[in-house]
Design an enzyme around this catalytic site. Structure first.
Site, PDB file in Angstrom:
ATOM      1  N   THR A 163      38.854  35.806  29.600  1.00 33.66           N
ATOM      2  CA  THR A 163      37.628  36.526  29.973  1.00 33.66           C
ATOM      3  C   THR A 163      36.624  36.509  28.811  1.00 33.66           C
ATOM      4  O   THR A 163      37.032  36.316  27.671  1.00 33.66           O
ATOM      5  CB  THR A 163      38.050  37.982  30.295  1.00 33.66           C
ATOM      6  OG1 THR A 163      38.669  37.985  31.561  1.00 33.66           O
ATOM      7  CG2 THR A 163      36.909  38.968  30.307  1.00 33.66           C
ATOM      8  N   VAL A 192      39.504  44.855  41.609  1.00 38.25           N
ATOM      9  CA  VAL A 192      38.466  44.925  40.587  1.00 38.25           C
ATOM     10  C   VAL A 192      39.105  45.508  39.329  1.00 38.25           C
ATOM     11  O   VAL A 192      39.844  46.494  39.399  1.00 38.25           O
ATOM     12  CB  VAL A 192      37.291  45.811  41.056  1.00 38.25           C
ATOM     13  CG1 VAL A 192      36.289  46.004  39.938  1.00 38.25           C
ATOM     14  CG2 VAL A 192      36.621  45.190  42.275  1.00 38.25           C
ATOM     15  N   GLY A 215      41.501  41.997  28.519  1.00 44.72           N
ATOM     16  CA  GLY A 215      42.935  42.246  28.652  1.00 44.72           C
ATOM     17  C   GLY A 215      43.236  42.693  30.070  1.00 44.72           C
ATOM     18  O   GLY A 215      42.414  42.497  30.971  1.00 44.72           O
ATOM     19  N   GLY A 217      43.081  44.678  33.024  1.00 46.58           N
ATOM     20  CA  GLY A 217      42.109  45.685  33.432  1.00 46.58           C
ATOM     21  C   GLY A 217      42.716  46.999  33.845  1.00 46.58           C
ATOM     22  O   GLY A 217      42.160  48.070  33.575  1.00 46.58           O
TER      23      GLY A 217
HETATM   24  N1  ASP Z   1      39.903  42.478  31.861  1.00 49.43           N
HETATM   25  C1  ASP Z   1      39.911  41.447  32.861  1.00 49.43           C
HETATM   26  C2  ASP Z   1      40.367  42.002  34.164  1.00 49.43           C
HETATM   27  O1  ASP Z   1      41.300  42.788  34.202  1.00 49.43           O
HETATM   28  C3  ASP Z   1      40.757  40.284  32.528  1.00 49.43           C
HETATM   29  C4  ASP Z   1      40.752  39.847  31.087  1.00 49.43           C
HETATM   30  O2  ASP Z   1      40.071  40.402  30.249  1.00 49.43           O
HETATM   31  O3  ASP Z   1      41.460  38.901  30.788  1.00 49.43           O
HETATM   32  O4  ASP Z   1      39.839  41.615  35.180  1.00 49.43           O
END
Ligand code: ASP
Length: 296
Positions: A163, A192, A215, A217
């Protein structure tokens, strides 16, 4: 004030084949954000420019290169917030969006709302004349390969989250935080995460600064991680140490990951993650950027 921008390319594991692409990508992005700052343009322009670079690079889980849902489709989330008036804008579960950060900005600047989801977000984008949509605009071999491997039961394919996010301070003191993601691999349609949620995935205020998270979510949003780290720094904690502490707390359960980047109102930066890697880069309006694949 000296303007500054920090970007990240996601907390997770970066496979060796992607090390160079991740590092080159965050440096390209931070320079794309630094240039407008050096010309005296706003932190909003800088954050959007940086994130647009990362959305277009298939090495990252945003725009092209996004992780697929369990049905093999794409649903993007993005958010942005500015300190001047505490306005934020976000979009959630938008199918096949190549530039979700642009949609989030349009919500912030041109709507009375903070978060638009799904078909409503697409309709708003069309009415605004913004947004690049299409399966062919977001599909990548990387995403397909990960999806296929995860479906075959290769746990490794998960946890490779990449991300993207950026935080910036401009010379007038405006602080902006932004995030963009395809979300977690094999998520249920409609899921989400933290990325489009103000306070969790991103936050900015004149007293606290700007922060953005990456990370898992589900763990980040229960800890309201972006707001939490900024509050600790405003209370006197060192930015890197506070970011590391909040990441450790968020990722205290097995399999959880967290990364945070932040900039304070006086231009200090903080970068930390609880994960194998998190590509990152920092650039001040003058001087060469610094970057890395991790911060351990
Ligand atoms: N935080 C994002 C989510 O949970 C994914 C990520 O940051 O890798 O959608």
């Amino acid at each position: 004030l000296t303007a500054v921008i920090v970007v990240h390319g996601g907390a997770g594991r970066v496979t060796p084949q992607l090390h160079d692409a991740a590092l080159e990508g965050v440096v390209r992005a931070v320079l794309a954000g630094r240039d407008p700052l050096a010309r005296g343009e706003s932190a909003t322009d800088a954050v959007v420019a940086a994130i647009r670079v990362l959305e277009d690079l298939p090495a990252f889980n945003a725009g092209r290169g996004s992780c697929m849902t369990i049905e093999g489709t794409f649903e993007m989330d993005a958010g942005i917030m500015r300190s001047s008036d505490l306005r934020s804008g976000a979009v959630a579960a938008v199918p096949d969006a190549a530039d979700a950060i642009v949609l989030a900005r349009a919500v912030m600047e041109n709507s009375p709302h903070c978060l638009l989801a799904g078909p409503g977000a697409v309709a708003f984008a069309r009415a605004q004349g913004v947004g690049i949509f299409g399966h062919d605009r977001v599909w990548s071999e990387k995403s397909q390969g990960r999806f296929d491997a995860a479906r075959r039961g290769h746990e490794d394919a998960r946890g490779q989250a990449d991300t993207v996010g950026a935080v910036a301070l401009d010379e007038r003191g405006l602080l902006v935080a932004g995030s963009s993601t395809g979300g977690v691999l094999l998520k249920l349609p409609g899921r989400v995460g933290d990325s489009p949620l103000c306070g969790s995935g991103f936050y900015a205020s004149p007293e606290l600064g700007a922060a953005t998270a990456t990370g898992v979510g589900e763990a980040i949003l229960t800890h309201v991680a972006s707001y939490e780290v900024l509050k600790r720094v405003a209370g006197g904690a060192d930015p890197d140490a506070a970011a590391a502490e909040v990441c450790d707390r968020v990722a205290s359960e097995d399999g959880m990951t967290c990364g945070l980047i932040l900039v304070t109102p006086d231009g200090r930066t903080g970068i930390a993650h609880h994960s194998h890697h998190m590509s990152w880069a920092v650039a001040r309006a003058s001087g060469d950027p610094q970057s890395g694949l991790s911060r351990h």
